[in-house]
Design an enzyme around this catalytic site. Structure first.
Site, PDB file in Angstrom:
ATOM      1  N   CYS A   2       0.970  -1.000  -0.026  1.00 36.54           N
ATOM      2  CA  CYS A   2      -0.488  -0.181  -0.375  1.00 36.54           C
ATOM      3  C   CYS A   2       0.611   1.050  -0.741  1.00 36.54           C
ATOM      4  O   CYS A   2       1.641   1.251   1.079  1.00 36.54           O
ATOM      5  CB  CYS A   2      -0.776  -0.013   1.636  1.00 36.54           C
ATOM      6  SG  CYS A   2      -1.893  -1.865   1.268  1.00 36.54           S
ATOM      7  N   ARG A  27       6.165  -1.269  -4.463  1.00 39.74           N
ATOM      8  CA  ARG A  27       5.327  -2.085  -3.131  1.00 39.74           C
ATOM      9  C   ARG A  27       4.678  -2.627  -3.937  1.00 39.74           C
ATOM     10  O   ARG A  27       3.718  -3.723  -2.134  1.00 39.74           O
ATOM     11  CB  ARG A  27       4.577  -0.325  -2.739  1.00 39.74           C
ATOM     12  CG  ARG A  27       5.706   0.463  -1.707  1.00 39.74           C
ATOM     13  CD  ARG A  27       5.759   1.337  -1.739  1.00 39.74           C
ATOM     14  NE  ARG A  27       5.132   1.648  -0.106  1.00 39.74           N
ATOM     15  CZ  ARG A  27       5.507   1.878   1.185  1.00 39.74           C
ATOM     16  NH1 ARG A  27       6.500   1.843   1.328  1.00 39.74           N
ATOM     17  NH2 ARG A  27       4.979   1.448   2.559  1.00 39.74           N
ATOM     18  N   TRP A  75      -3.420  -2.545  -2.180  1.00 37.38           N
ATOM     19  CA  TRP A  75      -3.406  -4.052  -1.784  1.00 37.38           C
ATOM     20  C   TRP A  75      -3.695  -4.434  -1.163  1.00 37.38           C
ATOM     21  O   TRP A  75      -4.372  -4.583   0.265  1.00 37.38           O
ATOM     22  CB  TRP A  75      -1.944  -4.928  -1.107  1.00 37.38           C
ATOM     23  CG  TRP A  75      -1.116  -6.039  -1.713  1.00 37.38           C
ATOM     24  CD1 TRP A  75      -1.628  -6.146  -2.442  1.00 37.38           C
ATOM     25  CD2 TRP A  75      -1.542  -6.990  -0.397  1.00 37.38           C
ATOM     26  NE1 TRP A  75      -0.857  -7.785  -2.450  1.00 37.38           N
ATOM     27  CE2 TRP A  75      -0.577  -7.940  -0.952  1.00 37.38           C
ATOM     28  CE3 TRP A  75      -0.955  -7.105   0.638  1.00 37.38           C
ATOM     29  CZ2 TRP A  75      -0.262  -9.116  -0.985  1.00 37.38           C
ATOM     30  CZ3 TRP A  75      -0.446  -7.776   1.568  1.00 37.38           C
ATOM     31  CH2 TRP A  75       0.071  -9.020   0.590  1.00 37.38           C
ATOM     32  N   ASN A  99      -3.125   2.691   5.026  1.00 40.82           N
ATOM     33  CA  ASN A  99      -2.644   1.604   5.475  1.00 40.82           C
ATOM     34  C   ASN A  99      -2.049   0.342   6.325  1.00 40.82           C
ATOM     35  O   ASN A  99      -1.997   1.382   8.341  1.00 40.82           O
ATOM     36  CB  ASN A  99      -0.973   1.736   4.716  1.00 40.82           C
ATOM     37  CG  ASN A  99      -0.350   2.659   4.215  1.00 40.82           C
ATOM     38  OD1 ASN A  99      -1.715   2.190   2.532  1.00 40.82           O
ATOM     39  ND2 ASN A  99       0.979   2.460   3.588  1.00 40.82           N
ATOM     40  N   GLY A 100      -2.464  -0.459   6.256  1.00 39.63           N
ATOM     41  CA  GLY A 100      -2.524  -1.200   7.904  1.00 39.63           C
ATOM     42  C   GLY A 100      -3.774  -2.068   7.616  1.00 39.63           C
ATOM     43  O   GLY A 100      -4.420  -2.664   6.702  1.00 39.63           O
ATOM     44  N   GLU A 482      16.155 -19.952  -0.813  1.00 43.95           N
ATOM     45  CA  GLU A 482      16.385 -18.264  -1.686  1.00 43.95           C
ATOM     46  C   GLU A 482      16.615 -18.645  -2.974  1.00 43.95           C
ATOM     47  O   GLU A 482      15.266 -18.218  -3.845  1.00 43.95           O
ATOM     48  CB  GLU A 482      17.375 -17.510  -1.569  1.00 43.95           C
ATOM     49  CG  GLU A 482      17.612 -16.385  -2.121  1.00 43.95           C
ATOM     50  CD  GLU A 482      16.436 -15.534  -1.478  1.00 43.95           C
ATOM     51  OE1 GLU A 482      16.379 -14.694  -2.016  1.00 43.95           O
ATOM     52  OE2 GLU A 482      15.418 -15.682  -1.073  1.00 43.95           O
ATOM     53  N   LYS A 486      13.039 -17.547  -4.759  1.00 49.36           N
ATOM     54  CA  LYS A 486      13.056 -16.270  -6.269  1.00 49.36           C
ATOM     55  C   LYS A 486      12.222 -16.794  -7.516  1.00 49.36           C
ATOM     56  O   LYS A 486      11.383 -16.433  -8.001  1.00 49.36           O
ATOM     57  CB  LYS A 486      14.257 -16.670  -6.480  1.00 49.36           C
ATOM     58  CG  LYS A 486      15.698 -14.924  -4.989  1.00 49.36           C
ATOM     59  CD  LYS A 486      14.467 -13.818  -5.640  1.00 49.36           C
ATOM     60  CE  LYS A 486      15.032 -12.943  -4.605  1.00 49.36           C
ATOM     61  NZ  LYS A 486      14.390 -13.694  -3.590  1.00 49.36           N
ATOM     62  N   GLU A 489       8.573 -16.601  -6.377  1.00 47.11           N
ATOM     63  CA  GLU A 489       8.143 -15.261  -6.410  1.00 47.11           C
ATOM     64  C   GLU A 489       7.520 -14.629  -7.693  1.00 47.11           C
ATOM     65  O   GLU A 489       6.588 -14.305  -7.880  1.00 47.11           O
ATOM     66  CB  GLU A 489       9.479 -14.074  -5.521  1.00 47.11           C
ATOM     67  CG  GLU A 489       9.175 -14.332  -4.072  1.00 47.11           C
ATOM     68  CD  GLU A 489       9.997 -13.778  -3.450  1.00 47.11           C
ATOM     69  OE1 GLU A 489       9.625 -13.026  -2.386  1.00 47.11           O
ATOM     70  OE2 GLU A 489      11.346 -13.934  -4.084  1.00 47.11           O
ATOM     71  N   HIS A 505      13.860 -39.156   2.173  1.00 44.29           N
ATOM     72  CA  HIS A 505      13.291 -39.026   3.298  1.00 44.29           C
ATOM     73  C   HIS A 505      12.310 -38.429   2.802  1.00 44.29           C
ATOM     74  O   HIS A 505      11.087 -37.628   3.678  1.00 44.29           O
ATOM     75  CB  HIS A 505      13.071 -38.034   4.663  1.00 44.29           C
ATOM     76  CG  HIS A 505      14.566 -38.640   5.523  1.00 44.29           C
ATOM     77  ND1 HIS A 505      14.869 -40.138   5.986  1.00 44.29           N
ATOM     78  CD2 HIS A 505      15.929 -38.239   5.343  1.00 44.29           C
ATOM     79  CE1 HIS A 505      16.112 -40.654   6.876  1.00 44.29           C
ATOM     80  NE2 HIS A 505      16.761 -39.320   6.362  1.00 44.29           N
ATOM     81  N   LYS A 603       6.155  -5.594  -1.730  1.00 40.47           N
ATOM     82  CA  LYS A 603       7.312  -5.188  -1.208  1.00 40.47           C
ATOM     83  C   LYS A 603       7.426  -5.111   0.156  1.00 40.47           C
ATOM     84  O   LYS A 603       9.013  -5.602   1.015  1.00 40.47           O
ATOM     85  CB  LYS A 603       8.299  -4.052  -2.005  1.00 40.47           C
ATOM     86  CG  LYS A 603       9.747  -3.560  -1.607  1.00 40.47           C
ATOM     87  CD  LYS A 603      10.547  -4.721  -2.259  1.00 40.47           C
ATOM     88  CE  LYS A 603      12.048  -4.645  -2.012  1.00 40.47           C
ATOM     89  NZ  LYS A 603      12.351  -5.706  -1.865  1.00 40.47           N
TER      90      LYS A 603
END
Length: 608
Positions: A2, A27, A75, A99-100, A482, A486, A489, A505, A603
């Site tokens: 946001c 963002r 968002w 925001n929030g 990571e 990536k 994402e 396993h 973001k």
């Protein structure tokens, strides 16, 4: 996530608001809108689902004109993306952006509906608009109405409000979500990120937790416990770097990937000599704190969590002290037992990650020796609220998927390991060796970046896949995590990272000729073990993509080998991160996804 932009001026603010929103697109958002007080003293509100470009097009058609206004990129958290749910939200003469999350919005909504207020959206934000309207009718005081409203809210938020009866005034506040005030000449601004206001000002005040500000074109009044003057709190930001400029790169992600050598140099500069790491880089009192440190507790989210995992191997191997790493959203809600002499380390690119901030704040009630943060934003909440801080100096990172912040965090965590180890038996010879290894990282990353075209060809094998497996051992297991993050994402391919020794396993059940398996395979003490694990993949018909040291692997029909530059094992997690980033990028480009703003992601995650 946001974005908030507000402006009160003596010129038309529409262009300022639109450009501010465009500079916050990184963002993450799903709708955008603005509201201004026009020349007739009426509120003109325009909202659109999708990109800011759609809002800009609507404004070009409708030509709104006003000297004060607020704007927002949303968002979705409460209610699906739609024009009705987009911000700004309105209640008669009152307009709000937010925001929030307002945690008690349902009970407040029921209370307001009982008083006759009609809701047109599913958002928690509309509750704020109606409350401000209600309170202003009772007090005939705009600022007081906002104050009274905030006293009713539970949660973490930043708000900016305008009122038809108070032209030229914006009232804004922050509780758990960042907000800055931008200072101009005969005009002033508010925003959730100073980046939004860089075209109009380089002077900012970072609001502290719980502060409220009343802004007009000529005056700024801040209400809270900090009684310092506006002038003394003003920070001037360096204007030499414009993060919104992609230069010759197609995406911000590639720009930021290729910036990594210079950003690593920047974060090491002044912090190491040719033989030593300088404790003073961590701030006043750091040396005494490190002298008393006997345990490390790292708390972070997402990619920052993975950098913490890598460093846990370093702390225990190099410094010889226990290190625990936990995800902030879990850590903040559980009862913890804190051993004596524990240093709390928080990691966040933005310094505003809600769960990490909450973990830090909760830790004040625990038996920690001190708190230290690694962060990329000098005036962020995390930095201001920690005992010690180290700026990672990655420069502005626009792409949602972290790249240069990740590698800079790794470099700075190794600096921290050395600083602590110096008080736990690290010899001068070993310190010199570690410092020299770190100093070599930028050049090694430059070598790794030269493999871009080769990795682009490798990426073609992933473009039509739906799943992928990433393997690593030791400190390279988090690098595999990571790499998988990536890929998922930005390409939307389901990917998982696993310790290679865990294949038998469970994950081996998934391996077939349609499941690419990526191995992070530097020359270290675990290499022979890893080779054995990879034979298990080949035996099941899996296609292997090995990123390994030269001369350790041979390319065969079912094994694709990408030869990495030889490097000291201690810094190989940093160097081996680079091909993981490039692979994800090229796969995403082939699939045609939105590389810089992947769906459903933001973001800066400033909500729980």
């Amino acid at each position: 996530m946001c974005g908030i932009v507000g402006a009160t001026t003596r010129r038309n603010v529409t262009g300022i608001l639109i450009e501010g929103l465009q500079r916050l697109e990184y963002r993450g958002y799903d709708s955008a809108g603005l509201a201004i007080l026009d020349r007739a003293g009426e509120i003109e509100r325009i909202r659109r689902v999708g990109k800011v470009a759609a809002l800009k097009e609507a404004c070009a058609s409708e030509k709104p004109y006003g000297e004060s206004g607020i704007a927002h990129t949303r968002w979705a958290t409460h209610g699906k993306p739609s024009e009705e749910n987009a911000h700004p939200q309105q209640s008669a003469e009152v307009v709000v952006v937010h925001n929030g999350i307002i945690e008690n919005h349902e009970s407040l909504r029921a209370e307001l509906q009982a008083e006759g207020y009609v809701f047109s959206s599913e958002t928690d934000t509309e509750v704020v608009a109606h409350l401000v309207h209600q309170q202003e009718r009772l007090s005939n005081n705009f600022r007081k109405a906002v104050e009274n409203t905030l006293s009713r809210l539970e949660g973490a938020y930043a708000v900016a409000v305008i009122h038809k009866s108070y032209p030229g005034i914006i009232v804004a506040a922050r509780v758990g979500s960042p907000l800055v005030v931008g200072l101009g000449i005969g005009e002033n601004f508010v925003a959730s990120d100073p980046q939004a206001l860089r075209p109009v000002t380089d002077r900012f005040i970072y609001l502290e937790e719980g502060e409220l500000v009343e802004v007009s074109a000529d005056e700024i009044s801040i209400y809270g416990t900090n009684t310092a003057s506006v002038e003394s709190r003003t920070v001037r930001l360096d204007d030499r770097i414009d993060a919104v400029d992609k230069g010759n790169h197609r995406h911000y992600m590639t720009k930021e990937i290729f910036e990594q050598p210079e950003r690593i140099r920047a974060t090491l500069e002044g912090r190491i000599t040719n033989r030593h790491m300088l404790d003073r880089a961590f701030g006043t009192g750091a040396t005494e704190i490190f002298r008393q440190t006997k345990n490390i507790q790292i708390v972070a989210c997402g990619s920052s969590y993975y950098t913490g995992l890598v460093s846990s191997y370093w702390f225990e191997q190099i410094a010889g002290i226990p290190c625990r790493v936990e995800i902030a959203s879990e850590y903040r809600y559980r009862t913890v037992a804190v051993p004596e002499g524990t240093l709390l380390v928080t990691i966040s690119q933005s310094g505003e990650t809600a769960d990490t901030l909450a973990a830090l704040r909760n830790a004040r009630h625990e038996n920690y020796l001190a708190s230290l943060c690694l962060c990329n934003v000098a005036n962020s909440s995390l930095v201001r609220e920690s005992d010690l801080s180290l700026m990672i100096l990655a420069g502005p990172e626009i792409c949602v998927a972290s790249t240069k912040a990740f590698t800079n965090q790794l470099a700075d965590l190794l600096l921290l390991v050395i600083a602590v180890a110096k008080h736990n038996g690290l010899t001068e010879e070993m310190e010199a060796s570690l410092v020299q290894a770190l100093d070599a990282v930028p050049g090694l990353i430059e070598e790794a970046l030269q493999m871009d075209a080769e990795i682009a060809r490798v990426a073609e094998a992933f473009a039509d896949k739906h799943h992928a497996l990433f393997l690593g051992r030791g400190a390279h297991f988090p690098v595999a995590l990571e790499g998988a993050l990536k890929l998922k994402e930005i390409s939307y391919i389901h990917a998982e990272g696993y310790p290679a020794g865990e294949l038998k396993h469970g994950p081996l059940a998934l391996v077939d000729d349609d499941m690419p398996v990526v191995a992070v395979a530097p020359s270290d003490e675990m290499l022979e073990k890893l080779k054995s694990n990879l034979q298990e993949v080949r035996a099941r018909g899996g296609q292997l993509f090995v990123f390994g040291d030269q001369d350790q692997f041979t390319e065969e029909e079912d094994v694709v080998v990408v030869h990495m530059p030889h490097c000291d094992p201690v810094i190989s997690p940093i160097v081996y991160t680079i091909p993981m980033q490039l692979l994800a990028y090229h796969v995403a480009v082939l699939k045609g996804t939105d590389v810089d703003q992947p769906r459903n992601l933001a973001k800066s995650v400033t909500v729980e």
